[in-house]
Design an enzyme around this catalytic site. Structure first.
Site: not given
Lengths: 263, 403
Positions: B164, B293, B304, B322, B327, B385
């Site tokens: 990502c 994110h 976050e 998002k 996402h 990831f």
């Protein structure tokens, strides 16, 4: 273009018939390899992770550790670039088989092992490396594109960079189409060129995509059977302490690599 | 060693996602806080979740010249490439600099694995069927190989696939190539498309929400997967004095924590931010807005929100978008870079879509609704990831003033 000048601080290599750079030197010297090892040691990983990790990760870990050990650098602060033309084809084959029949039974571990940056993830976790890590590909030109990326990082950031390039044999219908039949990995630790006794490389992008001195038949067979073995002309230069070659860096462009003979 | 990087001009950019094709559709969706998420109508085996699907991808085959590249992911790429006059901008840049002086760096996590999945559903004698027996599309470089041919670019050509963070990290790679003088410009971007691998894969990890995702909601239940395509053209700022949008810098780091969950301490993300601040020559007090994110996973959003509270002054506004797009995984970096650039261009802070009850861990930094205010410096966060982190800083400047 600004000349890219780097020095090679460490080298790693693993394929079943040559499990380190010294073994490759012997092959380049004319020896026909006899022994064939099935699994790399990959001692950077804990025993548990070694059991869980797919072969693609083990090959990448093995060559990465060889190169870093030779460089005497500390892995925990070393930026790294992991290149692979096809990623983990065996895992992709598993995923596509399960998804075609029983998608809700997909293994979560095999899913996270399927990401192209699995090796980068395992490596940074195993070595507690917080430096930037990347995972790249460029088809058959993945080694050359990875070498360019790593050299650019080294020169732009003025830091040492670990480059790993590895692919493993494909299986199933995907393996049949792609035709990668061998596990092969190589790694380099490179840093901005400095006066010293380490091999110095000059890199420049050129129009042609491939040119190199004659290699033993064993090496050309490896190059036919695995895209990461495209590093072998450069590996031969490092073994012979001189020469030049062009490795493909994209479908259109090659990277002319000239080695300066050390004093 | 910390190296300061001079700003680059962002001379063109575009995004296509579930909210629509092109920047106008994105601006409208942001303005109205209209989500593109819908109940999952994609998979052949049912999976109860919401997805961010781009309409009409299936019905637009690639032009005949590119037939060997035809697959759903590359159709989405082509759709994205044909928005906002982007193709024309790249052609003009090629005239200006030459095809070998423009790099192409694209991020993707799926590439065209959807085509490989389809091949395995239709095996003929344990072989991929004839119409899909094309090696060009069954490897992770498929997207970039196609776009290089479609744009006729002959410079350095690279796929970055770090889950990502993929299409955020392409900005860092392009910046280095331009700074060293290896190229004069770069096309960056990313494309990820819906496929069984990501839907059932994230489902296996118990990260997929059964309802539309709600980033930073107290009762968030996971992510909604989306698909998207986005591109940007980066050039030297000194060669484009009229440009008003700039890439100030990029920061990268690794978590070294876990393959599929972020370090809850946020140490890796913080390292990426410090790397970014050093390169861009800014500090947290300069940041007017952050496009987070914000995936709506429990662990990302907790990490976050704490990161924002710890590092940024009260005047920094933050939100995740998002809830609108889903996402978009390997394309999230470029889509959210485009949204960040729109926020700078139009002078507004996008609201954090999809929230009913804010997580109490969220500080007053969070913009729950749209806010009209000029912003000069804005960041975009991407965490992937394998602990791959990338943060970007963009700025709006007046013509002739290079940040």
């Amino acid at each position: 273009m600004t000349a890219l000048r780097v020095q090679i601080e460490g080298i790693g290599l693993w394929t079943p018939q040559a499990t380190d750079f010294d073994a490759l030197r012997r092959v380049l010297g004319g020896d026909v390899p006899l022994e064939s090892v099935t699994r790399p040691t990959a001692s950077a990983l804990s025993i548990n992770e070694r059991r869980r990790a797919p072969e693609s990760v083990l090959v990448a870990m093995e060559v990465a550790l060889q190169a870093v050990n030779m460089s005497r650098r500390s892995a925990d602060s070393l930026a790294c670039v992991f290149a692979s033309a096809y990623g983990d084809q065996a895992t992709t084959d598993y995923m596509c088989r399960v998804l075609a029949k029983t998608p809700t039974e997909l293994s979560p571990t095999r899913f996270h092992n399927s990401v192209h940056n699995a090796s980068a993830g395992y490596w940074t976790i195993a070595t507690d490396c917080h430096a930037p890590s990347s995972a790249i590909c460029a088809g058959p030109a993945s080694f050359g594109a990875g070498l360019l990326e790593a050299a650019v990082q080294a020169c732009a950031q003025q830091c040492p960079v670990l480059l790993v390039c590895s692919d493993t044999a494909g299986v199933g219908p995907l393996g049949e189409l792609i035709g990668c039949q061998l596990a092969f990995g190589a790694a380099l630790v490179l840093s901005p060129a400095a006066d010293g006794r380490m091999p110095q490389l000059n890199l420049a992008l050129v129009e042609e995509t491939s040119r190199h001195a004659l290699l033993p038949a064993t090496c050309t067979a490896w190059m036919r059977d695995n895209p990461s073995a495209a590093c072998l002309p450069l590996m031969a230069m490092l073994a012979n302490n001189g020469g030049e070659c062009v490795v493909a860096a994209s479908a259109q462009r090659g990277l002319l690599v000239k080695m300066e003979v050390s004093a | 060693m910390s190296v300061t990087s001079p700003p680059l001009a962002v001379t063109a950019y575009t995004a296509t996602s579930a909210v629509g094709a092109g920047l106008c559709a994105h601006l409208q969706a942001l303005d109205q806080q209209r989500s593109g998420l819908r109940p999952n109508d994609f998979n052949t085996t049912p999976l109860a979740c919401w997805i961010g699907r781009v309409d009409g991808v299936e019905s637009r085959p690639l032009p005949d010249d590119y037939a060997q590249w035809d697959c759903r992911n590359n159709r989405l790429a082509w759709l994205g490439l044909n928005q906002d006059g982007f193709l024309g901008q790249v052609h003009a840049a090629r005239q200006r600099y030459g095809a070998t002086r423009i790099a192409l760096l694209l991020g993707t996590s799926t590439a065209s694995i959807g085509a490989t999945e389809e091949g395995y559903r239709r095996l003929a004698d344990n072989r991929l069927p004839d119409d899909l027996h094309r090696s060009a599309i069954h490897n992770p470089h498929s997207l970039t190989g196609f776009i290089a041919e479609a744009l006729d670019l002959h410079g350095p050509c690279l796929t970055i696939s770090t889950a990502c963070s993929s299409s955020a990290k392409v900005f860092a790679g392009a910046e280095r190539l331009i700074r060293l003088g290896i190229v004069d410009a770069a096309v960056v971007g990313g494309v990820d498309s819906l496929c069984d691998s990501v839907l059932f894969g994230f489902n296996a990890l118990e990260l997929v929400s059964s309802e539309p995702c709600r980033p930073f909601d107290a009762a968030r239940r996971g992510i909604s997967i989306g698909e998207a395509a986005g591109f940007a053209l980066l050039e030297r700022a000194d060669a484009n004095p009229e440009a008003t949008l700039h890439l100030l810098g990029c920061g990268e780091s690794s978590d070294a924590h876990h393959m599929s969950t972020p370090d809850p301490s946020g140490a890796g993300a913080e390292l990426a931010l410090h790397d970014l601040f050093g390169r861009a020559g800014i500090d947290a007090s300069h940041v007017d807005y952050i496009n987070l994110h914000g995936t709506a996973s429990q662990k990302n959003d907790a990490m976050e929100a704490a990161l924002v509270a710890r590092l940024f002054p009260p005047h920094t506004r933050v939100s995740s978008t998002k809830g609108l797009t889903g996402h978009t995984l390997g394309a999230a970096g470029i889509v959210e870079a485009a949204i960040t650039l729109l926020a700078l261009r139009e002078g507004f802070v996008p609201g954090n879509a999809g929230v009913n009850t804010p997580d109490p861990a969220c500080t007053p930094h969070f913009a729950w609704r749209n806010e009209s205010r000029p912003i000069r410096i804005a960041l975009s966060h991407s965490f992937g990831f394998g602990g791959s982190n990338a943060c970007l800083a963009f700025a709006r400047t007046t013509a002739g003033d290079n940040a």
